[in-house]
Structures are given as C-alpha cells and as structure tokens.
Design a protein around this motif. Structure first.
Motif, PDB file in Angstrom:
ATOM      1  N   SER A   1      48.284  61.208  74.301  1.00 51.06           N
ATOM      2  CA  SER A   1      48.260  59.895  74.953  1.00 51.06           C
ATOM      3  C   SER A   1      46.840  59.367  75.043  1.00 51.06           C
ATOM      4  N   ILE A   2      45.914  60.230  75.371  1.00 57.61           N
ATOM      5  CA  ILE A   2      44.516  59.821  75.505  1.00 57.61           C
ATOM      6  C   ILE A   2      43.950  59.408  74.149  1.00 57.61           C
ATOM      7  N   LYS A   3      44.196  60.217  73.135  1.00 58.66           N
ATOM      8  CA  LYS A   3      43.695  59.884  71.797  1.00 58.66           C
ATOM      9  C   LYS A   3      44.280  58.560  71.306  1.00 58.66           C
ATOM     10  N   ASN A   4      45.573  58.373  71.496  1.00 61.21           N
ATOM     11  CA  ASN A   4      46.210  57.127  71.082  1.00 61.21           C
ATOM     12  C   ASN A   4      45.646  55.940  71.845  1.00 61.21           C
ATOM     13  N   ALA A   5      45.468  56.102  73.148  1.00 57.57           N
ATOM     14  CA  ALA A   5      44.947  55.005  73.961  1.00 57.57           C
ATOM     15  C   ALA A   5      43.552  54.598  73.500  1.00 57.57           C
ATOM     16  N   MET A   6      42.721  55.575  73.210  1.00 60.84           N
ATOM     17  CA  MET A   6      41.359  55.267  72.761  1.00 60.84           C
ATOM     18  C   MET A   6      41.388  54.539  71.418  1.00 60.84           C
ATOM     19  N   ALA A   7      42.113  55.067  70.476  1.00 63.15           N
ATOM     20  CA  ALA A   7      42.129  54.485  69.131  1.00 63.15           C
ATOM     21  C   ALA A   7      42.772  53.105  69.115  1.00 63.15           C
ATOM     22  N   VAL A   8      43.957  53.009  69.659  1.00 65.56           N
ATOM     23  CA  VAL A   8      44.681  51.741  69.645  1.00 65.56           C
ATOM     24  C   VAL A   8      43.985  50.712  70.535  1.00 65.56           C
ATOM     25  N   GLY A   9      43.491  51.148  71.669  1.00 67.34           N
ATOM     26  CA  GLY A   9      42.805  50.231  72.577  1.00 67.34           C
ATOM     27  C   GLY A   9      41.602  49.572  71.932  1.00 67.34           C
ATOM     28  N   ILE A  10      40.804  50.351  71.240  1.00 71.82           N
ATOM     29  CA  ILE A  10      39.626  49.799  70.562  1.00 71.82           C
ATOM     30  C   ILE A  10      40.052  48.784  69.511  1.00 71.82           C
ATOM     31  N   LEU A  11      41.036  49.139  68.688  1.00 74.72           N
ATOM     32  CA  LEU A  11      41.493  48.225  67.642  1.00 74.72           C
ATOM     33  C   LEU A  11      42.028  46.921  68.216  1.00 74.72           C
ATOM     34  N   LEU A  12      42.836  47.023  69.259  1.00 76.29           N
ATOM     35  CA  LEU A  12      43.411  45.820  69.858  1.00 76.29           C
ATOM     36  C   LEU A  12      42.355  44.961  70.542  1.00 76.29           C
ATOM     37  N   GLU A  13      41.409  45.587  71.231  1.00 75.94           N
ATOM     38  CA  GLU A  13      40.336  44.830  71.879  1.00 75.94           C
ATOM     39  C   GLU A  13      39.493  44.086  70.860  1.00 75.94           C
ATOM     40  N   GLU A  14      39.329  44.676  69.684  1.00 71.69           N
ATOM     41  CA  GLU A  14      38.551  44.049  68.614  1.00 71.69           C
ATOM     42  C   GLU A  14      39.367  43.019  67.840  1.00 71.69           C
ATOM     43  N   GLY A  15      40.657  42.926  68.156  1.00 75.50           N
ATOM     44  CA  GLY A  15      41.516  41.968  67.468  1.00 75.50           C
ATOM     45  C   GLY A  15      41.924  42.420  66.081  1.00 75.50           C
ATOM     46  N   ILE A  16      41.824  43.704  65.827  1.00 73.50           N
ATOM     47  CA  ILE A  16      42.174  44.251  64.512  1.00 73.50           C
ATOM     48  C   ILE A  16      43.630  44.688  64.527  1.00 73.50           C
ATOM     49  N   GLY A  17      44.439  44.113  63.669  1.00 68.99           N
ATOM     50  CA  GLY A  17      45.832  44.521  63.540  1.00 68.99           C
ATOM     51  C   GLY A  17      46.735  43.820  64.531  1.00 68.99           C
ATOM     52  N   ASP A  18      48.008  43.831  64.210  1.00 65.34           N
ATOM     53  CA  ASP A  18      48.992  43.213  65.093  1.00 65.34           C
ATOM     54  C   ASP A  18      50.200  44.123  65.313  1.00 65.34           C
ATOM     55  N   THR A  19      50.106  45.336  64.819  1.00 67.04           N
ATOM     56  CA  THR A  19      51.174  46.317  64.984  1.00 67.04           C
ATOM     57  C   THR A  19      50.543  47.626  65.424  1.00 67.04           C
TER      58      THR A  19
END
Length: 155
Positions: free
Chosen positions: A3-21
């Motif tokens: 959960s922590i690894k996913n949150a870090m990776a996905v959170g960074i991508l979403l905050e940067e506006g990278i990707g929509d899925t």
C-alpha cells in the motif's frame, strides 16, 4: 508495504498530472486493491465521487490513557464501508484532542477512564470509557442523518 509503495508511486504520478488511469497491485484480495486506490485518490483530492470518509488519528504519547490503537481500528472498521465525505478523528487525550482535531466533522478522544465525543472541536458528550465507542457511534449516525438527509442507521 504494498500500500505504501503504491501510494508513493501513484501519488507522485497523479500530482504531476501524468496519466489518467491507475492500477494498484497488492498480493491480496482484489477488493483491497480497489480500497487502496480509492483512498489514494481521496487523499489527493481526486476522488470524483468524494464519498470516502477520512480517518485522522494521533500517535500515542504519555497523555494517552486508553487503548488508542484498538479504538482507532474499531472506528476505521466502522467507517470503512460508508459512502459519506466525512473527516473523522480518533485522539488519545481529551486535553488536546478536540482542539487539534477541530477541522474534523466528528471525533472521539480518550481520557483516564472516560472520553469525549466532539463535533468540529466542540465536546458534545462525556462518557465512561466503556461507553465511549457506542456514544461515538450514536453521534456519527445522528450526524449522517442530519447532514445527508437520510435515515441512516448502523446495522
């Protein structure tokens, strides 16, 4: 850990506006992947439905006189299936808890043999420790019914 690894990776991508899925991968029941994904989106303010309760709890300290960890787990289990945008706090002491959590819609704070339930930082009930969780549950039901104009009741 997943959960922590996913949150870090996905959170960074979403905050940067990278990707929509997003895809959350856990070695667990697929429903846990959905829960983690929903929590990540909610905590980033990206949950389109905005219907996930947020749990805030304080770390234990020398002022904590109740089993805060167990209390937080019980509250988390109780609010997990809810679909209402609420901020819920579980605090370890009645001295600082309500004030520190005044941004929460509802909260619970323990003391020595007693505890309080509060709404937006204002104490609405003071009860014996053994009655604390039930008093919190009743106030949460009442808050949901009033705020969301529903006949909500816990099973």
């Amino acid at each position: 850990r997943g959960s922590i690894k996913n949150a870090m990776a996905v959170g960074i991508l979403l905050e940067e506006g990278i990707g929509d899925t997003i895809r959350i991968s856990l070695t667990d029941d697929p429903m846990e992947e959905v829960k983690v994904g929903k929590l990540i989106l909610s905590n980033l303010g990206l949950d389109a439905k905005n219907d996930t309760p947020e749990l805030i709890s304080c770390p234990t300290c020398s002022r904590t006189k109740i089993d805060l960890v167990e209390l937080a787990k019980k509250v988390e289990e109780m609010i997990e299936p809810l679909s209402y945008p609420l901020r819920v706090s579980v605090m370890g002491c009645v001295v600082n808890g309500p004030g520190e959590a005044k941004e929460s819609d509802i909260g619970i704070a323990g003391g020595k043999g007693e505890g309080v339930v509060f709404l937006k930082g204002k104490v609405v009930k003071k009860v014996k420790e053994e009655e604390l969780f039930q008093a919190f549950r009743e106030e949460l039901e009442k808050l949901i019914r009033e705020r969301f104009d529903t006949n909500f009741k816990f099973c």
